[in-house]
Design a protein around this motif. Structure first.
Motif, PDB file in Angstrom:
ATOM      1  N   UNK A  49       3.472  -4.193  26.986  1.00 16.17           N
ATOM      2  CA  UNK A  49       4.259  -4.546  28.031  1.00 16.17           C
ATOM      3  C   UNK A  49       3.867  -5.638  28.842  1.00 16.17           C
ATOM      4  N   UNK A  50       2.340  -5.544  29.243  1.00 16.14           N
ATOM      5  CA  UNK A  50       1.970  -6.679  29.729  1.00 16.14           C
ATOM      6  C   UNK A  50       0.494  -6.301  29.877  1.00 16.14           C
ATOM      7  N   UNK A  51      -0.255  -7.244  30.233  1.00 14.63           N
ATOM      8  CA  UNK A  51      -1.706  -7.248  30.481  1.00 14.63           C
ATOM      9  C   UNK A  51      -2.171  -7.511  31.705  1.00 14.63           C
ATOM     10  N   UNK A  52      -2.547  -6.556  32.512  1.00 18.09           N
ATOM     11  CA  UNK A  52      -2.613  -6.880  34.143  1.00 18.09           C
ATOM     12  C   UNK A  52      -4.097  -7.210  34.202  1.00 18.09           C
ATOM     13  N   UNK A  53      -4.282  -8.179  34.892  1.00 20.78           N
ATOM     14  CA  UNK A  53      -5.770  -8.651  35.456  1.00 20.78           C
ATOM     15  C   UNK A  53      -5.471  -8.186  36.944  1.00 20.78           C
ATOM     16  N   UNK A  54      -6.603  -7.133  37.131  1.00 19.53           N
ATOM     17  CA  UNK A  54      -6.442  -6.391  38.300  1.00 19.53           C
ATOM     18  C   UNK A  54      -7.596  -7.189  39.466  1.00 19.53           C
ATOM     19  N   UNK A  55      -8.806  -7.631  38.836  1.00 21.51           N
ATOM     20  CA  UNK A  55      -9.589  -8.446  39.475  1.00 21.51           C
ATOM     21  C   UNK A  55     -10.493  -9.136  38.454  1.00 21.51           C
ATOM     22  N   UNK A  56     -11.719  -9.718  38.892  1.00 23.26           N
ATOM     23  CA  UNK A  56     -12.251 -10.427  37.836  1.00 23.26           C
ATOM     24  C   UNK A  56     -12.943  -9.432  36.907  1.00 23.26           C
ATOM     25  N   UNK A  57     -12.509  -9.742  35.624  1.00 20.34           N
ATOM     26  CA  UNK A  57     -13.029  -9.081  34.499  1.00 20.34           C
ATOM     27  C   UNK A  57     -12.546  -7.409  34.566  1.00 20.34           C
ATOM     28  N   UNK A  58     -11.685  -7.135  35.380  1.00 19.52           N
ATOM     29  CA  UNK A  58     -10.992  -5.670  35.649  1.00 19.52           C
ATOM     30  C   UNK A  58      -9.512  -5.932  35.305  1.00 19.52           C
ATOM     31  N   UNK A  59      -9.214  -4.929  34.132  1.00 15.20           N
ATOM     32  CA  UNK A  59      -7.949  -4.944  33.596  1.00 15.20           C
ATOM     33  C   UNK A  59      -7.204  -3.639  33.630  1.00 15.20           C
ATOM     34  N   UNK A  60      -5.836  -3.632  33.899  1.00 11.16           N
ATOM     35  CA  UNK A  60      -5.135  -2.244  33.884  1.00 11.16           C
ATOM     36  C   UNK A  60      -3.988  -2.651  33.254  1.00 11.16           C
ATOM     37  N   UNK A  61      -3.378  -1.513  32.434  1.00  6.74           N
ATOM     38  CA  UNK A  61      -2.048  -1.826  32.008  1.00  6.74           C
ATOM     39  C   UNK A  61      -1.660  -0.636  31.097  1.00  6.74           C
ATOM     40  N   UNK A  62      -0.821  -0.704  30.467  1.00  8.97           N
ATOM     41  CA  UNK A  62      -0.051   0.272  29.419  1.00  8.97           C
ATOM     42  C   UNK A  62       0.078  -0.397  28.241  1.00  8.97           C
ATOM     43  N   UNK A  63      -0.061   0.456  27.034  1.00 10.82           N
ATOM     44  CA  UNK A  63       0.273   0.013  25.948  1.00 10.82           C
ATOM     45  C   UNK A  63       0.933   1.068  24.768  1.00 10.82           C
ATOM     46  N   UNK A  64       1.474   0.579  23.812  1.00 12.90           N
ATOM     47  CA  UNK A  64       2.183   1.637  23.056  1.00 12.90           C
ATOM     48  C   UNK A  64       1.295   1.510  21.672  1.00 12.90           C
ATOM     49  N   UNK A  65       0.720   2.437  21.333  1.00 13.56           N
ATOM     50  CA  UNK A  65      -0.296   2.221  20.093  1.00 13.56           C
ATOM     51  C   UNK A  65       0.436   2.212  18.759  1.00 13.56           C
ATOM     52  N   UNK A  66      -0.298   2.200  17.714  1.00 20.04           N
ATOM     53  CA  UNK A  66       0.216   1.764  16.320  1.00 20.04           C
ATOM     54  C   UNK A  66       1.059   3.298  16.010  1.00 20.04           C
ATOM     55  N   UNK A  67       0.518   4.423  16.472  1.00 22.56           N
ATOM     56  CA  UNK A  67       1.314   5.481  16.162  1.00 22.56           C
ATOM     57  C   UNK A  67       2.549   5.953  17.188  1.00 22.56           C
ATOM     58  N   UNK A  68       2.728   5.036  17.973  1.00 23.91           N
ATOM     59  CA  UNK A  68       3.980   5.110  19.023  1.00 23.91           C
ATOM     60  C   UNK A  68       3.495   6.167  20.255  1.00 23.91           C
ATOM     61  N   UNK A  69       2.232   6.233  20.590  1.00 25.77           N
ATOM     62  CA  UNK A  69       1.539   6.824  21.599  1.00 25.77           C
ATOM     63  C   UNK A  69       1.440   5.938  22.659  1.00 25.77           C
ATOM     64  N   UNK A  70       1.719   6.517  24.124  1.00 21.51           N
ATOM     65  CA  UNK A  70       1.588   5.519  25.149  1.00 21.51           C
ATOM     66  C   UNK A  70       0.192   5.862  26.104  1.00 21.51           C
ATOM     67  N   UNK A  71      -0.585   4.610  26.007  1.00 18.57           N
ATOM     68  CA  UNK A  71      -1.545   4.801  26.646  1.00 18.57           C
ATOM     69  C   UNK A  71      -1.713   4.118  28.080  1.00 18.57           C
ATOM     70  N   UNK A  72      -2.497   4.429  29.097  1.00 17.51           N
ATOM     71  CA  UNK A  72      -2.637   4.008  30.536  1.00 17.51           C
ATOM     72  C   UNK A  72      -4.026   3.643  30.255  1.00 17.51           C
TER      73      UNK A  72
END
Length: 123
Positions: A49-72
């Motif tokens: 849905x997006x790739x969030x830059x939280x801080x320098x080299x720090x990322x947060x986000x959500x994704x839908x994996x190849x098997x339709x599982x949702x991960x934060x």
């Protein structure tokens, strides 16, 4: 995919743009893709849905994996072993497109719709 409202189309476009960028290796930091891969994510089949830059080299986000599982996820690439990668599929509630109160303008909901569209599955 075409939608009736511009806000819905904008959500689709945001997911398509973020997913395409990740799949083409246009990531904010190459170590992020490696970190996700180490957790079993097939970047070429996952949806972002997006790739969030939280801080320098720090990322947060959500994704839908190849098997339709949702991960934060939340990861400081300076300390990648301490990152969090949690399956939240069972906790989606209205973010699940099948939920009666879902809103397809929500990027997580739209990511699932995008995934289903790409994989020919019904929501």
């Amino acid at each position: 995919m075409e939608f009736e409202k511009a806000s819905e189309q904008n959500a689709w476009n945001a997911v398509a743009d973020a997913t395409t960028a990740m799949r083409q290796g246009n990531v904010p930091h190459p170590a992020l893709a490696d970190w996700l891969y180490q957790r079993g994510v097939d970047i070429q089949r996952a949806v972002f849905p997006c790739v969030g830059l939280f801080d320098d080299n720090v990322f947060s986000g959500t994704l839908v994996s190849q098997d339709r599982r949702v991960f934060e996820y939340f990861v400081d690439l300076n300390q990648p072993d301490e990152g969090e990668f949690d399956d939240v599929t069972s906790e989606l509630g209205p973010k699940d497109p099948a939920h009666p109160e879902s809103d397809i303008r929500d990027l997580i909901t739209m990511s699932l719709i995008f995934f289903d569209n790409q994989h020919g599955a019904a929501a």
